[in-house]
Scaffold this motif. Structure first.
Motif, PDB file in Angstrom:
ATOM      1  N   GLN A  73      34.264  41.021  39.017  1.00  0.00           N
ATOM      2  CA  GLN A  73      35.309  40.314  38.240  1.00  0.00           C
ATOM      3  C   GLN A  73      36.515  40.198  39.154  1.00  0.00           C
ATOM      4  O   GLN A  73      37.106  40.830  39.798  1.00  0.00           O
ATOM      5  CB  GLN A  73      35.778  40.897  36.906  1.00  0.00           C
ATOM      6  N   SER A  74      36.709  38.560  38.994  1.00  0.00           N
ATOM      7  CA  SER A  74      37.714  38.176  40.046  1.00  0.00           C
ATOM      8  C   SER A  74      38.404  37.079  39.238  1.00  0.00           C
ATOM      9  O   SER A  74      37.750  36.298  38.479  1.00  0.00           O
ATOM     10  CB  SER A  74      37.128  37.602  41.163  1.00  0.00           C
ATOM     11  N   GLU A  75      39.778  36.747  39.653  1.00  0.00           N
ATOM     12  CA  GLU A  75      40.529  35.583  39.191  1.00  0.00           C
ATOM     13  C   GLU A  75      40.190  34.611  39.659  1.00  0.00           C
ATOM     14  O   GLU A  75      40.405  33.483  39.360  1.00  0.00           O
ATOM     15  CB  GLU A  75      42.199  35.864  39.212  1.00  0.00           C
ATOM     16  N   SER A  76      39.545  34.530  40.860  1.00  0.00           N
ATOM     17  CA  SER A  76      39.176  33.390  41.560  1.00  0.00           C
ATOM     18  C   SER A  76      37.564  32.907  41.197  1.00  0.00           C
ATOM     19  O   SER A  76      36.859  33.778  41.100  1.00  0.00           O
ATOM     20  CB  SER A  76      39.179  33.776  43.060  1.00  0.00           C
ATOM     21  N   ALA A  77      37.477  31.815  41.290  1.00  0.00           N
ATOM     22  CA  ALA A  77      36.003  31.041  41.252  1.00  0.00           C
ATOM     23  C   ALA A  77      35.356  30.842  42.245  1.00  0.00           C
ATOM     24  O   ALA A  77      34.207  30.355  42.240  1.00  0.00           O
ATOM     25  CB  ALA A  77      36.062  29.824  40.022  1.00  0.00           C
ATOM     26  N   GLU A  78      36.238  30.741  43.252  1.00  0.00           N
ATOM     27  CA  GLU A  78      35.769  30.543  44.783  1.00  0.00           C
ATOM     28  C   GLU A  78      34.559  31.745  45.262  1.00  0.00           C
ATOM     29  O   GLU A  78      34.720  32.771  44.961  1.00  0.00           O
ATOM     30  CB  GLU A  78      36.732  30.751  45.775  1.00  0.00           C
ATOM     31  N   PRO A  79      33.249  31.162  45.439  1.00  0.00           N
ATOM     32  CA  PRO A  79      32.235  31.880  45.645  1.00  0.00           C
ATOM     33  C   PRO A  79      32.232  32.918  46.751  1.00  0.00           C
ATOM     34  O   PRO A  79      31.841  34.209  46.595  1.00  0.00           O
ATOM     35  CB  PRO A  79      31.246  31.015  46.021  1.00  0.00           C
ATOM     36  N   ALA A  80      33.047  32.768  47.949  1.00  0.00           N
ATOM     37  CA  ALA A  80      33.104  33.722  48.912  1.00  0.00           C
ATOM     38  C   ALA A  80      33.946  34.774  48.595  1.00  0.00           C
ATOM     39  O   ALA A  80      33.927  35.921  48.717  1.00  0.00           O
ATOM     40  CB  ALA A  80      33.799  32.948  50.328  1.00  0.00           C
ATOM     41  N   GLU A  81      35.182  34.223  47.725  1.00  0.00           N
ATOM     42  CA  GLU A  81      35.949  35.374  47.311  1.00  0.00           C
ATOM     43  C   GLU A  81      35.451  36.359  46.431  1.00  0.00           C
ATOM     44  O   GLU A  81      35.467  37.572  46.064  1.00  0.00           O
ATOM     45  CB  GLU A  81      37.475  35.064  46.805  1.00  0.00           C
ATOM     46  N   GLN A  82      34.459  35.627  45.238  1.00  0.00           N
ATOM     47  CA  GLN A  82      33.789  36.399  44.344  1.00  0.00           C
ATOM     48  C   GLN A  82      32.837  37.319  45.068  1.00  0.00           C
ATOM     49  O   GLN A  82      32.697  38.699  44.707  1.00  0.00           O
ATOM     50  CB  GLN A  82      32.966  35.476  43.063  1.00  0.00           C
ATOM     51  N   LEU A  83      32.086  37.037  46.050  1.00  0.00           N
ATOM     52  CA  LEU A  83      31.263  37.774  46.706  1.00  0.00           C
ATOM     53  C   LEU A  83      31.836  39.048  47.546  1.00  0.00           C
ATOM     54  O   LEU A  83      31.416  39.957  47.348  1.00  0.00           O
ATOM     55  CB  LEU A  83      30.457  36.983  47.860  1.00  0.00           C
ATOM     56  N   ARG A  84      33.008  38.632  47.856  1.00  0.00           N
ATOM     57  CA  ARG A  84      33.618  39.657  48.564  1.00  0.00           C
ATOM     58  C   ARG A  84      34.055  40.848  47.606  1.00  0.00           C
ATOM     59  O   ARG A  84      34.092  42.130  47.551  1.00  0.00           O
ATOM     60  CB  ARG A  84      35.139  39.274  49.138  1.00  0.00           C
ATOM     61  N   VAL A  85      34.351  40.406  46.305  1.00  0.00           N
ATOM     62  CA  VAL A  85      34.794  41.458  45.415  1.00  0.00           C
ATOM     63  C   VAL A  85      33.629  42.183  45.068  1.00  0.00           C
ATOM     64  O   VAL A  85      33.747  43.268  44.509  1.00  0.00           O
ATOM     65  CB  VAL A  85      35.309  40.715  44.082  1.00  0.00           C
ATOM     66  N   LEU A  86      32.357  41.603  44.725  1.00  0.00           N
ATOM     67  CA  LEU A  86      31.211  42.282  44.337  1.00  0.00           C
ATOM     68  C   LEU A  86      30.809  43.065  45.556  1.00  0.00           C
ATOM     69  O   LEU A  86      30.406  44.166  45.111  1.00  0.00           O
ATOM     70  CB  LEU A  86      29.995  41.157  44.206  1.00  0.00           C
ATOM     71  N   ILE A  87      30.885  42.824  46.653  1.00  0.00           N
ATOM     72  CA  ILE A  87      30.545  43.846  47.987  1.00  0.00           C
ATOM     73  C   ILE A  87      31.395  44.934  47.539  1.00  0.00           C
ATOM     74  O   ILE A  87      31.130  46.044  47.787  1.00  0.00           O
ATOM     75  CB  ILE A  87      30.625  43.234  49.170  1.00  0.00           C
ATOM     76  N   ARG A  88      32.762  44.629  47.182  1.00  0.00           N
ATOM     77  CA  ARG A  88      33.666  45.766  47.389  1.00  0.00           C
ATOM     78  C   ARG A  88      33.362  46.879  46.216  1.00  0.00           C
ATOM     79  O   ARG A  88      33.414  48.148  46.119  1.00  0.00           O
ATOM     80  CB  ARG A  88      35.127  45.330  47.110  1.00  0.00           C
ATOM     81  N   ASP A  89      33.106  46.187  44.934  1.00  0.00           N
ATOM     82  CA  ASP A  89      32.704  46.848  43.914  1.00  0.00           C
ATOM     83  C   ASP A  89      31.260  47.785  44.029  1.00  0.00           C
ATOM     84  O   ASP A  89      31.209  49.037  43.617  1.00  0.00           O
ATOM     85  CB  ASP A  89      32.591  46.116  42.631  1.00  0.00           C
ATOM     86  N   MET A  90      30.448  47.228  44.636  1.00  0.00           N
ATOM     87  CA  MET A  90      29.019  47.954  44.962  1.00  0.00           C
ATOM     88  C   MET A  90      29.190  48.831  46.014  1.00  0.00           C
ATOM     89  O   MET A  90      28.589  49.982  45.844  1.00  0.00           O
ATOM     90  CB  MET A  90      27.944  46.929  45.306  1.00  0.00           C
ATOM     91  N   ILE A  91      30.105  48.717  46.993  1.00  0.00           N
ATOM     92  CA  ILE A  91      30.240  49.917  47.817  1.00  0.00           C
ATOM     93  C   ILE A  91      30.911  51.121  47.387  1.00  0.00           C
ATOM     94  O   ILE A  91      30.785  52.094  47.705  1.00  0.00           O
ATOM     95  CB  ILE A  91      31.118  49.168  49.044  1.00  0.00           C
ATOM     96  N   ASP A  92      32.155  50.681  46.773  1.00  0.00           N
ATOM     97  CA  ASP A  92      33.085  51.557  45.821  1.00  0.00           C
ATOM     98  C   ASP A  92      32.186  52.499  45.039  1.00  0.00           C
ATOM     99  O   ASP A  92      32.094  53.708  45.012  1.00  0.00           O
ATOM    100  CB  ASP A  92      34.131  50.827  45.011  1.00  0.00           C
ATOM    101  N   PHE A  93      31.045  52.110  44.189  1.00  0.00           N
ATOM    102  CA  PHE A  93      30.085  52.647  43.520  1.00  0.00           C
ATOM    103  C   PHE A  93      29.025  53.461  44.191  1.00  0.00           C
ATOM    104  O   PHE A  93      28.906  54.783  44.157  1.00  0.00           O
ATOM    105  CB  PHE A  93      29.322  51.689  42.572  1.00  0.00           C
ATOM    106  N   ARG A  94      28.571  53.022  45.334  1.00  0.00           N
ATOM    107  CA  ARG A  94      28.000  53.546  46.244  1.00  0.00           C
ATOM    108  C   ARG A  94      28.404  54.794  46.681  1.00  0.00           C
ATOM    109  O   ARG A  94      27.875  56.030  46.749  1.00  0.00           O
ATOM    110  CB  ARG A  94      27.151  52.732  47.202  1.00  0.00           C
ATOM    111  N   LEU A  95      29.667  54.793  47.233  1.00  0.00           N
ATOM    112  CA  LEU A  95      30.358  55.884  47.957  1.00  0.00           C
ATOM    113  C   LEU A  95      30.714  56.842  46.816  1.00  0.00           C
ATOM    114  O   LEU A  95      30.895  58.178  47.336  1.00  0.00           O
ATOM    115  CB  LEU A  95      31.529  55.266  48.599  1.00  0.00           C
ATOM    116  N   LYS A  96      31.220  56.423  45.563  1.00  0.00           N
ATOM    117  CA  LYS A  96      31.687  57.551  44.590  1.00  0.00           C
ATOM    118  C   LYS A  96      30.428  58.178  43.965  1.00  0.00           C
ATOM    119  O   LYS A  96      30.601  59.567  43.544  1.00  0.00           O
ATOM    120  CB  LYS A  96      32.348  56.737  43.544  1.00  0.00           C
TER     121      LYS A  96
END
Length: 214
Positions: A73-96
């Protein structure tokens, strides 16, 4: 939380998750789960019915679909920024929760009888990445030919670091990278592979770990 303070159902699930990750589903008995959880077999039967139901409850509890839905979930609709946020959230989940990831990888790699249960919780993550990749290519932000191939490459990159132990004999760096280092390098690797210009790849704000969603 201290195991003794958990209710019996949660103790059973936490114990099963630990044992399945370490020994595999087939290498773990209901009796062993019961003993290590400090419960009895009747209680497992009461809450779950059997080992198959414990397995399904693991993913419903520790990888619920509503949590997956909130990823990216991101306030930006820009694909690269949304992909950054997705990567962050998935890495965060994987590490936790490395145990649930270990179970996930094992079941999917071997395509076991429980594959459909795992797939039901994993495919929505793939679909989120797929959607961003599609929109990014349509907007000219990402450059690639095969959507399916790139989707697999991106998801493999996100989960590959959990196999770091496989290169231990030839590793050139000691210890594990920090969360920030891992996220920085992975994000740069994925976005540059998609054709995003290097000066637009690294965003310090994307390194901030989101607040726990559980």
């Amino acid at each position: 939380m201290n195991m003794t303070l958990m209710d019996a159902r949660l103790r059973i699930l936490v114990t099963a998750k630990k044992l399945f990750a370490k020994q595999g589903y087939d290498g773990t008995s209901v009796r062993e789960i019961s003993k290590q959880a400090g419960t009895n077999l009747a209680m497992i039967s009461y809450y779950f019915g059997g080992k198959d139901q414990i397995f399904e409850a693991l993913f419903e509890t520790f990888m619920p679909l509503d949590r997956v839905d909130r990823m990216g979930q991101s306030e930006s609709a820009e694909p690269a920024e949304q992909l950054r946020v997705l990567i962050r959230d998935m890495i965060d989940f994987r590490l936790k929760d490395p145990e649930i990831i270990s179970i996930l990888r094992h079941e999917m790699n071997l395509r076991t009888a429980r594959y459909e249960i795992v797939q039901r919780h994993v495919l929505p993550m793939y679909a989120k990445i797929q959607n961003v990749l599609q929109r990014g290519r349509a907007a000219g932000v990402f450059r690639f030919e095969s959507l399916d191939t790139i989707l697999l490459f991106v998801m493999a990159s996100i989960f590959a670091h959990s196999s770091r132990g496989q290169i231990a004999p030839i590793a050139t760096e000691e210890g594990q990278p920090s969360y920030e280092e891992l996220l920085r390098d992975l994000t740069a690797y994925v976005l540059q592979g998609l054709g995003v210009q290097p000066n637009a790849v690294y965003e310090p704000s994307a390194l901030q770990s989101p607040s726990p969603s559980n």
